[in-house]
Design a protein around this motif. Structure first.
Motif, mmCIF file in Angstrom:
data_model
loop_
_atom_site.group_PDB
_atom_site.id
_atom_site.type_symbol
_atom_site.label_atom_id
_atom_site.label_comp_id
_atom_site.label_asym_id
_atom_site.label_seq_id
_atom_site.Cartn_x
_atom_site.Cartn_y
_atom_site.Cartn_z
ATOM 1 N N THR A 202 -6.456 2.766 8.326
ATOM 2 C CA THR A 202 -6.494 4.104 6.918
ATOM 3 C C THR A 202 -6.979 4.905 6.629
ATOM 4 O O THR A 202 -7.295 6.341 7.156
ATOM 5 N N LYS A 203 -8.828 4.337 7.198
ATOM 6 C CA LYS A 203 -9.508 5.541 7.103
ATOM 7 C C LYS A 203 -9.375 6.758 8.783
ATOM 8 O O LYS A 203 -9.954 7.881 8.547
ATOM 9 N N THR B 211 -8.093 -1.223 6.067
ATOM 10 C CA THR B 211 -8.927 -0.312 5.818
ATOM 11 C C THR B 211 -9.188 0.237 7.235
ATOM 12 O O THR B 211 -8.805 1.870 6.684
ATOM 13 N N VAL C 6 -6.520 -7.445 6.069
ATOM 14 C CA VAL C 6 -7.852 -5.876 5.059
ATOM 15 C C VAL C 6 -8.316 -5.287 5.073
ATOM 16 O O VAL C 6 -8.478 -3.896 5.199
ATOM 17 N N ASP C 7 -9.578 -6.042 6.253
ATOM 18 C CA ASP C 7 -10.480 -5.301 7.002
ATOM 19 C C ASP C 7 -9.727 -4.726 7.635
ATOM 20 O O ASP C 7 -10.307 -2.708 8.016
ATOM 21 N N VAL D 228 0.488 -1.203 0.296
ATOM 22 C CA VAL D 228 -0.154 0.498 0.473
ATOM 23 C C VAL D 228 0.731 1.735 -0.162
ATOM 24 O O VAL D 228 1.819 1.694 0.847
ATOM 25 N N TYR E 99 1.450 4.942 0.851
ATOM 26 C CA TYR E 99 0.160 6.155 1.343
ATOM 27 C C TYR E 99 1.286 7.349 0.865
ATOM 28 O O TYR E 99 0.891 8.745 1.553
#
Length: 92
Positions: free
Chosen positions: A80-81, A77, A73-74, A16, A18
């Protein structure tokens, strides 16, 4: 001579970008505390470099790898949010 099969037959990688070393490090630190629930069946290695979070997974069976990857991944996510929403301007 025949090669000995590896116990960790299945693997996948996730990266990922960023575009920020700071944000990648914050997400890394948030996720690093969650260890694998079945370390004898799945292992995960994470690193941060040049603003990118890199994750390598290995598993003894595809189903364990898929479950671990999906759960990761959950939370990735969510982390990240959260950083996107509340992390602007914070310093490590």
């Amino acid at each position: 001579m025949e090669a000995v099969p590896s116990e960790w037959e299945f693997s996948c990688d996730l990266e990922v970008d960023y575009e920020s070393q700071e944000i990648a490090s914050i997400v890394y630190l948030a996720l690093d505390v969650d260890k694998e629930l079945q370390p004898d069946k799945v292992k995960r290695q994470m690193s941060v470099s040049d603003g990118k979070l890199s994750v390598h997974f290995e598993g003894v069976e595809a189903r364990f790898l898929r479950a671990s990857f999906s759960a990761f991944v959950d939370v990735l996510t969510l982390a990240t949010k959260t950083v996107e929403e509340f992390g602007k301007g914070i310093e490590l």
